[in-house]
Design a protein around this motif. Structure first.
Motif, PDB file in Angstrom:
ATOM      1  N   GLY A 198     -10.230  -8.528  12.846  1.00 17.69           N
ATOM      2  CA  GLY A 198      -9.147  -8.219  13.170  1.00 17.69           C
ATOM      3  C   GLY A 198      -8.511  -7.088  11.982  1.00 17.69           C
ATOM      4  O   GLY A 198      -9.457  -6.736  11.094  1.00 17.69           O
ATOM      5  N   THR A 199      -7.412  -6.886  11.789  1.00 19.42           N
ATOM      6  CA  THR A 199      -6.799  -5.729  10.630  1.00 19.42           C
ATOM      7  C   THR A 199      -6.366  -6.697   9.819  1.00 19.42           C
ATOM      8  O   THR A 199      -5.743  -7.515   9.935  1.00 19.42           O
ATOM      9  N   GLN A 200      -5.986  -6.075   8.510  1.00 16.57           N
ATOM     10  CA  GLN A 200      -5.325  -6.764   7.556  1.00 16.57           C
ATOM     11  C   GLN A 200      -4.867  -5.454   6.578  1.00 16.57           C
ATOM     12  O   GLN A 200      -5.361  -4.314   6.561  1.00 16.57           O
ATOM     13  N   VAL A 201      -3.926  -5.730   5.630  1.00 16.80           N
ATOM     14  CA  VAL A 201      -3.563  -4.912   4.857  1.00 16.80           C
ATOM     15  C   VAL A 201      -3.684  -5.375   3.323  1.00 16.80           C
ATOM     16  O   VAL A 201      -3.431  -6.586   3.002  1.00 16.80           O
ATOM     17  N   LEU A 202      -4.540  -4.549   2.519  1.00 15.69           N
ATOM     18  CA  LEU A 202      -4.660  -4.914   1.201  1.00 15.69           C
ATOM     19  C   LEU A 202      -3.931  -4.285   0.243  1.00 15.69           C
ATOM     20  O   LEU A 202      -3.485  -3.068   0.431  1.00 15.69           O
ATOM     21  N   MET A 254      -3.910  -7.698 -11.045  1.00 14.71           N
ATOM     22  CA  MET A 254      -3.412  -6.475 -10.781  1.00 14.71           C
ATOM     23  C   MET A 254      -1.862  -6.849 -10.539  1.00 14.71           C
ATOM     24  O   MET A 254      -1.692  -7.768  -9.754  1.00 14.71           O
ATOM     25  N   ARG A 255      -1.132  -6.023 -10.799  1.00 11.66           N
ATOM     26  CA  ARG A 255       0.425  -6.084 -10.469  1.00 11.66           C
ATOM     27  C   ARG A 255       0.579  -6.113  -9.033  1.00 11.66           C
ATOM     28  O   ARG A 255       0.226  -5.190  -8.357  1.00 11.66           O
ATOM     29  N   ARG A 256       1.415  -7.108  -8.523  1.00 10.43           N
ATOM     30  CA  ARG A 256       1.620  -7.218  -7.116  1.00 10.43           C
ATOM     31  C   ARG A 256       2.948  -6.252  -6.432  1.00 10.43           C
ATOM     32  O   ARG A 256       3.919  -5.898  -7.470  1.00 10.43           O
ATOM     33  N   VAL A 257       2.733  -5.793  -5.438  1.00 15.54           N
ATOM     34  CA  VAL A 257       3.821  -4.783  -4.876  1.00 15.54           C
ATOM     35  C   VAL A 257       4.823  -5.441  -4.782  1.00 15.54           C
ATOM     36  O   VAL A 257       4.961  -6.675  -4.201  1.00 15.54           O
ATOM     37  N   ALA A 258       6.114  -4.886  -5.333  1.00 15.88           N
ATOM     38  CA  ALA A 258       7.435  -5.434  -5.049  1.00 15.88           C
ATOM     39  C   ALA A 258       8.327  -4.645  -4.099  1.00 15.88           C
ATOM     40  O   ALA A 258       8.494  -3.545  -4.414  1.00 15.88           O
ATOM     41  N   MET A 259       8.897  -5.097  -3.201  1.00 13.71           N
ATOM     42  CA  MET A 259       9.615  -4.368  -2.254  1.00 13.71           C
ATOM     43  C   MET A 259      11.217  -4.529  -2.453  1.00 13.71           C
ATOM     44  O   MET A 259      11.684  -5.873  -2.320  1.00 13.71           O
ATOM     45  N   GLY A 260      12.108  -3.506  -2.491  1.00 15.19           N
ATOM     46  CA  GLY A 260      13.458  -4.028  -2.414  1.00 15.19           C
ATOM     47  C   GLY A 260      13.825  -4.057  -0.946  1.00 15.19           C
ATOM     48  O   GLY A 260      13.227  -3.543  -0.144  1.00 15.19           O
ATOM     49  N   GLY A 273      -9.609   0.255  -8.999  1.00 15.01           N
ATOM     50  CA  GLY A 273     -10.610  -0.539  -8.300  1.00 15.01           C
ATOM     51  C   GLY A 273     -10.996  -1.871  -8.909  1.00 15.01           C
ATOM     52  O   GLY A 273     -11.988  -2.301  -8.767  1.00 15.01           O
ATOM     53  N   LEU A 274     -10.052  -2.439  -9.624  1.00 16.07           N
ATOM     54  CA  LEU A 274     -10.259  -3.655 -10.302  1.00 16.07           C
ATOM     55  C   LEU A 274     -10.127  -4.854  -9.236  1.00 16.07           C
ATOM     56  O   LEU A 274     -11.050  -5.463  -9.345  1.00 16.07           O
ATOM     57  N   GLU A 275      -9.150  -4.859  -8.850  1.00 16.52           N
ATOM     58  CA  GLU A 275      -8.655  -5.890  -7.862  1.00 16.52           C
ATOM     59  C   GLU A 275      -7.933  -5.396  -6.584  1.00 16.52           C
ATOM     60  O   GLU A 275      -7.480  -4.467  -6.596  1.00 16.52           O
ATOM     61  N   ASN A 276      -8.043  -6.366  -5.411  1.00 14.41           N
ATOM     62  CA  ASN A 276      -7.202  -6.210  -4.347  1.00 14.41           C
ATOM     63  C   ASN A 276      -6.825  -7.782  -3.630  1.00 14.41           C
ATOM     64  O   ASN A 276      -7.674  -8.500  -3.902  1.00 14.41           O
ATOM     65  N   HIS A 277      -6.092  -7.559  -3.016  1.00 15.06           N
ATOM     66  CA  HIS A 277      -5.688  -8.962  -2.273  1.00 15.06           C
ATOM     67  C   HIS A 277      -4.917  -8.615  -1.138  1.00 15.06           C
ATOM     68  O   HIS A 277      -4.191  -7.563  -0.838  1.00 15.06           O
TER      69      HIS A 277
END
Length: 564
Positions: free
Chosen positions: A497-501, A1-7, A507-511
């Motif tokens: 605890g909590t985490q952000v995925l 999965m393409r990863r999230v990119a933040m400016g 629905g193929l992948e998450n990290h």
């Protein structure tokens, strides 16, 4: 999965009763698991003379993972009869990593959880249960082991699939021909990727996307070749035939430009049919800049942030380097959650213990009651200008949509029963992610948003729970937001605890992307083009600077949001 990119945008500064943290480092969080370089290509190798049954099966699996026209190397592992009948282009069965085939004297069998399947056009569908395949190992006349029972299509492990296939957001005009609707496809990396993407556009929307996208344009077109020039122009040659009408050509050019824009090196497209180059404007090429208004991401007009403090709404400002809060909409009080219309012409707030929704325009002294109910959730303005409000009361209508001063009928089809814990629209307003259930039993899924003259249907539910749920303990889904037109940030909680995925909408992948189990988070907010924000249970807002790197930026707030 393409990863999230933040400016990276300017740091948010805040003073008075709300403050910037003055101690504590930026949180750096390590991934739970790292994959090898997903761009590594695996060169298929033909079977060696005298290869054992194990090497034959493993070699065949690796050969199937790398795209070749007709899969000539993979066919060498088959008997002549099986090789003549095998149709590898029929689609891919993707199985979970860590389940190698079992090879014995009686044969070779692969048993593994089925992650999902892609069809011939690269459309992914999540799978259920186990995949079971017997390769039918036999010895030929030369006493060489060969496979007599190839799969229908291809068998590829999840790891190899992620390494050799990429997600391409094939794009189609929506029903109003106003913007692009992303239709994710998983296509083989390499030289064939461009041609496969063009073929996907010409083939039309997938069955799931079709109800919210334009119908096919006229007679079918097919691609002969695609070449990428040194200047980044994808030169697309279609089968000779009659030239489509000018409006059809322009719409197809827009779809091709947006579909290929995410691929390495592509800056524009040029289409020809036979010896005729499709004219566009005063030239022969088209790019996403020519169709900027159709951007499905609807980039944020600014990274302006609003904060909720002691039941009042405030704009976060930075005046000559001194952080301050600027109160806005004093007519709104006792606020539980809020939304800001993108053009800042209206504020909406859930108030009075989540029983009222009130709206007000800037400068107005009084607010208007828009909705009464129970268990009302954080509202959201859609790209279409509607105000969406969910409810976590199972006995009530779970979603209310207000357009102007009118409530639109909303029908939820196929959504699991139970209260709605979160509903967030994608940037295109044509799909939604929903968290349904209770703290002890929650589910997450994606659905289409279909608008008709009779109202709104939220339908086509695709359950994503099994993709994320822990295998060792129950997982609670607390919140979800869209980080791009086809990717989601999900806030989960379990005993640790909590985490952000970060996950793809298919629905193929998450990290895991942080910020770490030591911080207890309660909510997320996100806008394309603006940094992701998370708020903790004790009122600290964290900003996502990059995967696994979060920093505290505001304290003492009860809620935070961007304009929709």
């Amino acid at each position: 999965m393409r990863r999230v990119a933040m400016g990276l945008a300017a740091m948010l500064l805040l003073g008075a009763c709300v403050s910037i943290p003055t101690s504590g480092p930026v949180e750096e969080h390590s991934a739970q698991a790292q994959r090898a370089n997903p761009g590594v290509e695996i060169a298929p190798v033909p079977p060696a003379t005298g290869a054992s049954p194990t090497l034959i099966v493993e070699g065949f699996l690796h050969a199937m993972a790398t795209y070749e026209r007709d899969f000539g190397v993979a066919r060498q592992y088959l008997t002549p009869e099986a090789g003549a009948q095998w149709q590898p282009e029929g689609g891919i069965a993707i199985y979970r990593e860590g389940f190698p085939p079992v090879v014995s004297e009686t044969g070779a069998v692969l048993t593994a959880p089925l992650v999902g399947r892609t069809d011939a056009a690269g459309v992914f569908t999540r799978g259920e249960g186990d995949l079971l395949h017997d390769f039918g190992l036999v010895q030929d006349a030369q006493q060489q082991w060969r496979i007599s029972k190839p799969p229908s299509g291809l068998l590829v492990s999840q790891y190899l699939f992620a390494s050799t296939y990429s997600q391409v957001n094939v794009s189609f005009w929506d029903r109003e021909l106003a913007m692009m609707v992303p239709d994710p496809r998983f296509l083989p990396k390499g030289q064939h990727e461009l041609e496969a993407a063009v073929s996907a556009v010409l083939g039309g929307p997938s069955a799931w996307v079709a109800p919210i996208a334009r119908p096919p344009f006229g007679p079918a077109l097919t691609v002969e070749s695609v070449e990428l020039s040194g200047s980044g122009v994808a030169r697309i040659e279609l089968t000779p035939g009659s030239l489509p009408a000018a409006d059809v050509r322009e719409r197809l050019l827009g779809e091709l430009a947006w579909s290929l824009a995410g691929m390495d090196g592509v800056v524009a497209v040029r289409v020809s049919s036979g010896s005729t180059v499709w004219p566009f404007g005063t030239g022969e090429t088209a790019s996403t800049a020519d169709f900027a208004q159709a951007n499905p991401a609807r980039p944020a007009s600014s990274s302006q942030v609003f904060a909720l403090v002691k039941g009042g709404l405030n704009r976060v400002t930075d005046v000559t380097g001194t952080p301050e809060l600027a109160p806005v909409a004093p007519a709104l009080t006792r606020i539980d959650s809020f939304a800001i219309r993108r053009d800042n012409t209206q504020y909406a707030a859930v108030t009075d213990g989540r029983t009222r929704v009130r709206t007000v325009a800037p400068g107005q002294p009084t607010s208007a009651l828009a909705l009464s109910g129970r268990g009302l959730l954080r509202p959201q303005y859609s790209r279409q200008g509607e105000l969406w409000i969910g409810s976590d009361e199972a006995a009530e209508s779970r979603v209310t949509v207000i357009a102007g001063n009118k409530q639109l009928p909303v029908v939820l089809e196929g959504v699991p029963p139970g209260g709605l814990r979160a509903v967030r629209l994608a940037p295109d307003g044509l799909r939604a992610v929903l968290v349904v259930g209770s703290e002890r039993a929650s589910r997450i899924g994606v659905a289409r948003v279909e608008r008709t003259g009779d109202g709104i249907r939220v339908t086509g539910w695709r359950d994503l729970m099994d993709v994320i749920a822990s295998t060792t303990e129950p997982t609670e889904f607390r919140d979800a937001v869209w980080s791009s037109p086809t990717s989601i940030l999900l806030l989960t909680s379990d005993k640790q605890g909590t985490q952000v995925l970060s996950m793809d909408s298919e629905g193929l992948e998450n990290h895991d992307i942080g910020p770490g189990r030591a911080i207890s988070l309660s909510g997320l907010t996100m806008n394309p083009g603006a940094p992701g924000l998370a708020i903790s249970s004790d009122g600290v807002v964290y900003r996502l600077y990059g995967e696994f790197t979060w920093g505290p930026i505001i304290t003492g707030v009860d809620g935070v949001n961007y304009p929709d």
